[in-house]
Motif scaffolding. Structure first.
Motif, PDB file in Angstrom:
ATOM      1  N   LEU A 177       1.442   3.195 -12.142  1.00  0.00           N
ATOM      2  CA  LEU A 177       0.990   1.884 -11.645  1.00  0.00           C
ATOM      3  C   LEU A 177       1.973   0.783 -12.040  1.00  0.00           C
ATOM      4  O   LEU A 177       2.193  -0.160 -11.281  1.00  0.00           O
ATOM      5  CB  LEU A 177      -0.411   1.563 -12.185  1.00  0.00           C
ATOM      6  CG  LEU A 177      -1.558   2.376 -11.566  1.00  0.00           C
ATOM      7  CD1 LEU A 177      -2.862   2.138 -12.334  1.00  0.00           C
ATOM      8  CD2 LEU A 177      -1.759   2.022 -10.088  1.00  0.00           C
ATOM      9  N   PRO A 230      -0.819  -1.900 -15.841  1.00  0.00           N
ATOM     10  CA  PRO A 230      -0.279  -3.251 -15.657  1.00  0.00           C
ATOM     11  C   PRO A 230      -1.382  -4.237 -15.286  1.00  0.00           C
ATOM     12  O   PRO A 230      -2.264  -3.921 -14.508  1.00  0.00           O
ATOM     13  CB  PRO A 230       0.704  -3.076 -14.501  1.00  0.00           C
ATOM     14  CG  PRO A 230       0.256  -1.852 -13.778  1.00  0.00           C
ATOM     15  CD  PRO A 230      -0.385  -0.963 -14.804  1.00  0.00           C
ATOM     16  N   TYR A 239      -4.494  -4.493  -6.764  1.00  0.00           N
ATOM     17  CA  TYR A 239      -3.958  -3.447  -7.629  1.00  0.00           C
ATOM     18  C   TYR A 239      -4.143  -3.788  -9.110  1.00  0.00           C
ATOM     19  O   TYR A 239      -3.462  -3.243  -9.974  1.00  0.00           O
ATOM     20  CB  TYR A 239      -2.485  -3.193  -7.276  1.00  0.00           C
ATOM     21  CG  TYR A 239      -2.354  -2.754  -5.838  1.00  0.00           C
ATOM     22  CD1 TYR A 239      -2.573  -1.424  -5.490  1.00  0.00           C
ATOM     23  CD2 TYR A 239      -2.137  -3.680  -4.827  1.00  0.00           C
ATOM     24  CE1 TYR A 239      -2.527  -1.018  -4.162  1.00  0.00           C
ATOM     25  CE2 TYR A 239      -2.087  -3.282  -3.489  1.00  0.00           C
ATOM     26  CZ  TYR A 239      -2.283  -1.957  -3.166  1.00  0.00           C
ATOM     27  OH  TYR A 239      -2.257  -1.555  -1.852  1.00  0.00           O
ATOM     28  N   GLY A 240      -5.045  -4.713  -9.378  1.00  0.00           N
ATOM     29  CA  GLY A 240      -5.370  -5.041 -10.765  1.00  0.00           C
ATOM     30  C   GLY A 240      -4.399  -6.014 -11.405  1.00  0.00           C
ATOM     31  O   GLY A 240      -4.419  -6.205 -12.619  1.00  0.00           O
ATOM     32  N   LEU A 241      -3.531  -6.624 -10.595  1.00  0.00           N
ATOM     33  CA  LEU A 241      -2.543  -7.565 -11.144  1.00  0.00           C
ATOM     34  C   LEU A 241      -3.079  -8.989 -10.978  1.00  0.00           C
ATOM     35  O   LEU A 241      -2.808  -9.654  -9.984  1.00  0.00           O
ATOM     36  CB  LEU A 241      -1.204  -7.374 -10.430  1.00  0.00           C
ATOM     37  CG  LEU A 241      -0.627  -5.954 -10.550  1.00  0.00           C
ATOM     38  CD1 LEU A 241       0.522  -5.738  -9.580  1.00  0.00           C
ATOM     39  CD2 LEU A 241      -0.172  -5.680 -11.981  1.00  0.00           C
ATOM     40  N   LEU A 259       1.794   6.955  -6.668  1.00  0.00           N
ATOM     41  CA  LEU A 259       0.650   7.715  -7.192  1.00  0.00           C
ATOM     42  C   LEU A 259       0.595   9.145  -6.651  1.00  0.00           C
ATOM     43  O   LEU A 259       0.079  10.039  -7.319  1.00  0.00           O
ATOM     44  CB  LEU A 259      -0.657   6.985  -6.887  1.00  0.00           C
ATOM     45  CG  LEU A 259      -0.838   5.644  -7.622  1.00  0.00           C
ATOM     46  CD1 LEU A 259      -2.001   4.841  -7.032  1.00  0.00           C
ATOM     47  CD2 LEU A 259      -1.070   5.883  -9.123  1.00  0.00           C
ATOM     48  N   ARG A 269       0.852  -1.209   0.000  1.00  0.00           N
ATOM     49  CA  ARG A 269       0.000   0.000   0.000  1.00  0.00           C
ATOM     50  C   ARG A 269       0.885   1.256   0.000  1.00  0.00           C
ATOM     51  O   ARG A 269       0.631   2.212  -0.725  1.00  0.00           O
ATOM     52  CB  ARG A 269      -0.912  -0.037   1.219  1.00  0.00           C
ATOM     53  CG  ARG A 269      -1.900   1.118   1.375  1.00  0.00           C
ATOM     54  CD  ARG A 269      -2.987   1.092   0.326  1.00  0.00           C
ATOM     55  NE  ARG A 269      -2.721   2.048  -0.740  1.00  0.00           N
ATOM     56  CZ  ARG A 269      -3.506   2.221  -1.803  1.00  0.00           C
ATOM     57  NH1 ARG A 269      -4.595   1.477  -1.973  1.00  0.00           N
ATOM     58  NH2 ARG A 269      -3.212   3.096  -2.719  1.00  0.00           N
ATOM     59  N   TYR A 279       2.433   1.867  -3.467  1.00  0.00           N
ATOM     60  CA  TYR A 279       1.488   2.474  -4.413  1.00  0.00           C
ATOM     61  C   TYR A 279       1.181   3.931  -4.048  1.00  0.00           C
ATOM     62  O   TYR A 279       1.069   4.786  -4.931  1.00  0.00           O
ATOM     63  CB  TYR A 279       0.209   1.633  -4.507  1.00  0.00           C
ATOM     64  CG  TYR A 279       0.327   0.516  -5.518  1.00  0.00           C
ATOM     65  CD1 TYR A 279       0.893  -0.708  -5.176  1.00  0.00           C
ATOM     66  CD2 TYR A 279      -0.075   0.701  -6.839  1.00  0.00           C
ATOM     67  CE1 TYR A 279       1.036  -1.724  -6.116  1.00  0.00           C
ATOM     68  CE2 TYR A 279       0.061  -0.312  -7.785  1.00  0.00           C
ATOM     69  CZ  TYR A 279       0.608  -1.521  -7.422  1.00  0.00           C
ATOM     70  OH  TYR A 279       0.757  -2.513  -8.360  1.00  0.00           O
ATOM     71  N   ASP A 280       1.045   4.197  -2.764  1.00  0.00           N
ATOM     72  CA  ASP A 280       0.788   5.587  -2.352  1.00  0.00           C
ATOM     73  C   ASP A 280       1.910   6.501  -2.825  1.00  0.00           C
ATOM     74  O   ASP A 280       1.662   7.591  -3.360  1.00  0.00           O
ATOM     75  CB  ASP A 280       0.666   5.678  -0.827  1.00  0.00           C
ATOM     76  CG  ASP A 280      -0.661   5.138  -0.317  1.00  0.00           C
ATOM     77  OD1 ASP A 280      -1.517   4.768  -1.153  1.00  0.00           O
ATOM     78  OD2 ASP A 280      -0.841   5.063   0.913  1.00  0.00           O
ATOM     79  N   ARG A 335      -0.959   8.054 -14.738  1.00  0.00           N
ATOM     80  CA  ARG A 335      -1.340   7.044 -13.738  1.00  0.00           C
ATOM     81  C   ARG A 335      -0.970   5.640 -14.211  1.00  0.00           C
ATOM     82  O   ARG A 335      -0.522   4.803 -13.433  1.00  0.00           O
ATOM     83  CB  ARG A 335      -2.836   7.108 -13.447  1.00  0.00           C
ATOM     84  CG  ARG A 335      -3.239   8.298 -12.591  1.00  0.00           C
ATOM     85  CD  ARG A 335      -4.748   8.296 -12.340  1.00  0.00           C
ATOM     86  NE  ARG A 335      -5.205   7.094 -11.681  1.00  0.00           N
ATOM     87  CZ  ARG A 335      -5.163   6.881 -10.357  1.00  0.00           C
ATOM     88  NH1 ARG A 335      -4.696   7.815  -9.558  1.00  0.00           N
ATOM     89  NH2 ARG A 335      -5.610   5.745  -9.847  1.00  0.00           N
ATOM     90  N   GLU A 336      -1.204   5.357 -15.469  1.00  0.00           N
ATOM     91  CA  GLU A 336      -0.886   4.021 -15.985  1.00  0.00           C
ATOM     92  C   GLU A 336       0.608   3.732 -15.835  1.00  0.00           C
ATOM     93  O   GLU A 336       1.014   2.634 -15.433  1.00  0.00           O
ATOM     94  CB  GLU A 336      -1.324   3.897 -17.453  1.00  0.00           C
ATOM     95  CG  GLU A 336      -2.830   3.948 -17.621  1.00  0.00           C
ATOM     96  CD  GLU A 336      -3.314   3.718 -19.050  1.00  0.00           C
ATOM     97  OE1 GLU A 336      -4.538   3.684 -19.251  1.00  0.00           O
ATOM     98  OE2 GLU A 336      -2.480   3.582 -19.964  1.00  0.00           O
TER      99      GLU A 336
END
Lengths: 457, 457
Positions: free
Chosen positions: A440, A360, A385-387, A35, A28, A31-32, A436-437
């Motif tokens: 990430l 990703p 996280y979409g992985l 981003l 976390r 990622y913080d 953002r992409e």
């Protein structure tokens, strides 16, 4: 004894729980940081819009080496150094010409073209010949010398739009670009045209490298845009024949000195063992090399910067490596692995981002079953996280040579849908990147480094 | 008896096996059709570049109604009809002005602005007042009448960049736009400025609707770009105060007749039961409404076209619905549900695409636990197409009113990273759409319709 076992069990449960929470918390934070305070986008803007495209041997490639070195110095990496490597020095020369001649349907007109990397030039006199269209090497072989001698072979097999992952479609078409010239030369062709490796139909030609078979004559090879490939095919259908004038001015100059750029933060426990994260610094000589592979370079730097900014003390030494010459030689990747072997530096894992700066979706892996299972098990921390796409086979071209000494390879797998609209073209520019992409992707690599370093493989 | 049981078991096993293969095969065909022969991209090009933006009540909205009707007729849907609905008719009027006045840092300068939908105009005399910045309604309440009376309230809470799914970040910021004007008016504010709901920092203002509290005076409300919001905040920090002149010419005209556009293919078994797939045909009055929600409309038409082209005979009747007036009233969605209820037409499921034409990642659902579990179990057929994110709560604004009669709601969930760069702006144009990404969304919805129809819910 029972009490002892109970205490032990409790301890194990707690530490397991703690371990889980610790990973969740750390990822976390990664990622913080990416981003909210990410620096990858600004780095990429400089690399792509100030330095620009950077083919091996070009002045821009040299500038990119120096800039990434400075960048990692400024970020306070423990060690930053250049690893010398001799690279091929191919130059395009004057703009290529591909001209359809005297078509009764379309008249005479220029086709949108780009010579293939490593290809020879036709010279100023050019080549003018009949076109023969084939979809694959079987068709070529059937035509044989009788059908091909003295002609220009036109390889026109499209990337299969029905494949969901566009890299698979690319894999199914790219042998036309890589081997087409020598395969056609074996039957006496005087040049080849290749349909651009593209997911879309437009006027933008896509370059990329070819490899000449040392046993065949070297003939000029040029990509034409997908729209123009369709047009040329249409001429052949309607008129039964087509004639093209082709002129290229490419040259392969002598090898030239360049560098891999390496930035390191030292490990605290197994500091003689390395985890590498990288991309390739060179790009084709058109566009800005934004998705291919400026993104991968800045994401690699950023992945390490994030860990450093969080004051994470890795067990292993972590290196961000900007490889040189992926596009037309892979010399940087080979030299890096050779040096690691010569110096006896074990590399437990290598991660490459070379599939674009898009959202990703997961990681590929080249490792054994247990390592693949481990990556999949990390889905518990990565899926939020979409992985989701974890464990498909793969890695990266530059890190490939490390596999020989047992390094586990990982490839960042971004969404692939738009990649082959831009790949190796004038269109691969910074404005095609979403902040953002990109961030990430950097965070995903940083999270994977962290998991490898702390959980082991 | 034993033999009978054995035969039965064999039969059940075979049909179960057959059922699995059947779904896999059918979904493969759906994707092949979408990717090789898809029509969604060409439809969207027409809707966005020939018709353009289409706010409820505008001539373009009327043109879009007629064009989508013709489109579905031409595709040979069994029935195509218009469902009348009275919609609000808000007009922006002359271009709004927001001018920073006499800043010692920046001088006087125009800010990039767009009046919020449904807002009143200031009239030609404009409003000139001191700015007071707040991040949320708590800060507003603390300032109270003493701090706000006679001033322009500036709501400046950004979307949280740390949230992975940008719609969550939007949800955390959008009350400033929706309710800010009335909340500020309650304390005597003369107008409000709202930081654009955007993921990125740029000069592009984002509009969107507000709702006035009927118990408060109606004051003008304008969005400013994120860059200008940062600038204005900077002025307040550096200079202690800021003054702005604001002029808008918006008007709410009387309601006007418009239509939902409905195309249907008849079911073969439960033909009085409906599965709906839809998007909203209206858009804001800037840009072209490409991602919001031209994409959803053409994907809905395409989802049904695909099933038809594969000669699939659905058990239930399938409807593609272009809802009118999602943006500033939701009248179309409400009317559709009201008519379904009045006519006693059970709707077993409704699927909406209203989150952009980006690569689909999964489906949200509003249903019971068993239905959610069923959607998740369909991951076996959907995950190979990148649809991993199945079962998060959600649906869609237009289909929301159907929930009252027990319809299970599904929302297509595309990658969300770029959506709020374009949402409700001049930038939401056709060139921001990737053909394959759009087609994959249509195929995903077609596959879901097929699974609901054949497997049940």
């Amino acid at each position: 004894m029972t009490k002892y076992l109970f205490t032990l069990l409790l301890f194990l449960l707690c530490t397991a729980g703690f371990s889980q929470d610790k990973n969740e918390d750390m990822i976390r934070k990664i990622y913080d940081e990416a981003l909210a305070n990410g620096q990858s986008y600004e780095m990429l803007e400089y690399l792509t819009t100030r330095i620009g495209h950077r083919l091996s041997g070009s002045p821009q490639a040299a500038a990119a080496v120096e800039w990434t070195r400075q960048q990692m110095e400024q970020l306070g990496f423990d060690t930053v150094f250049l690893q010398p490597v001799m690279v091929p020095h191919w130059v395009r020369g004057e703009k290529e010409v591909v001209r359809l001649i005297n078509s009764s349907t379309y008249g005479s007109r220029e086709l949108h073209s780009l010579a293939l990397g490593n290809s020879v030039g036709s010279g100023p006199q050019g080549v003018s010949a009949e076109i023969v269209e084939v979809q694959n090497f079987d068709e070529l072989d059937k035509l044989g010398k009788a059908g091909i001698q003295g002609k220009i072979v036109f390889f026109n097999r499209p990337m299969d739009p029905k494949l969901i992952h566009t890299f698979q479609a690319y894999g199914g078409a790219v042998n036309q670009r890589g081997q087409g010239a020598s395969r056609a030369a074996a039957y006496g062709a005087v040049a080849v045209l290749v349909r651009s490796m593209a997911s879309n139909n437009d006027d933008v030609p896509h370059t990329g490298s070819l490899r000449y078979d040392p046993n065949q004559p070297q003939i000029p090879a040029v990509a034409i845009s997908t729209n123009d490939a369709n047009l040329l095919s249409d001429v052949l259908k309607k008129e039964g024949s087509a004639r093209v004038y082709l002129e290229t001015h490419c040259e392969m100059l002598p090898d030239i000195l360049s560098y891999n750029v390496i930035g390191e933060i030292r490990g605290t426990q197994n500091k003689e063992e390395y985890i590498v994260v990288g991309g390739h610094l060179d790009s084709w000589d058109v566009g800005q090399g934004a998705h291919d592979d400026g993104s991968g370079c800045v994401q690699a730097i950023e992945a390490v910067r994030i860990l450093k900014s969080l004051n994470y003390k890795p067990k292993h030494s972590i290196r961000a490596v900007m490889f040189m010459n992926e596009e037309n030689g892979l010399r940087g990747g080979r030299e890096y692995a050779a040096q690691a072997s010569t110096l006896g530096q074990p590399h437990i894992a290598a991660i490459e981002s070379d599939a674009g700066g898009f959202t990703p979706r997961g990681f590929t892996i080249t490792g054994n079953e247990a390592q693949t299972a481990k990556l999949k098990s990390w889905g518990q921390w990565l899926a939020p996280y979409g992985l989701h796409d974890l464990g498909s086979p793969g890695g990266g071209a530059d890190i490939g040579p490390l596999r020989e000494s047992g390094t586990v390879l990982f490839g960042l797998r971004p969404d692939s849908q738009r990649y082959f609209n831009y790949h190796h073209t004038e269109e691969d520019t910074f404005d095609k990147i979403d902040k953002r992409e990109l961030e990430l992707g950097a965070a995903a690599m940083s999270a994977l480094i962290y998991l490898i370093d702390s959980e082991g493989l």
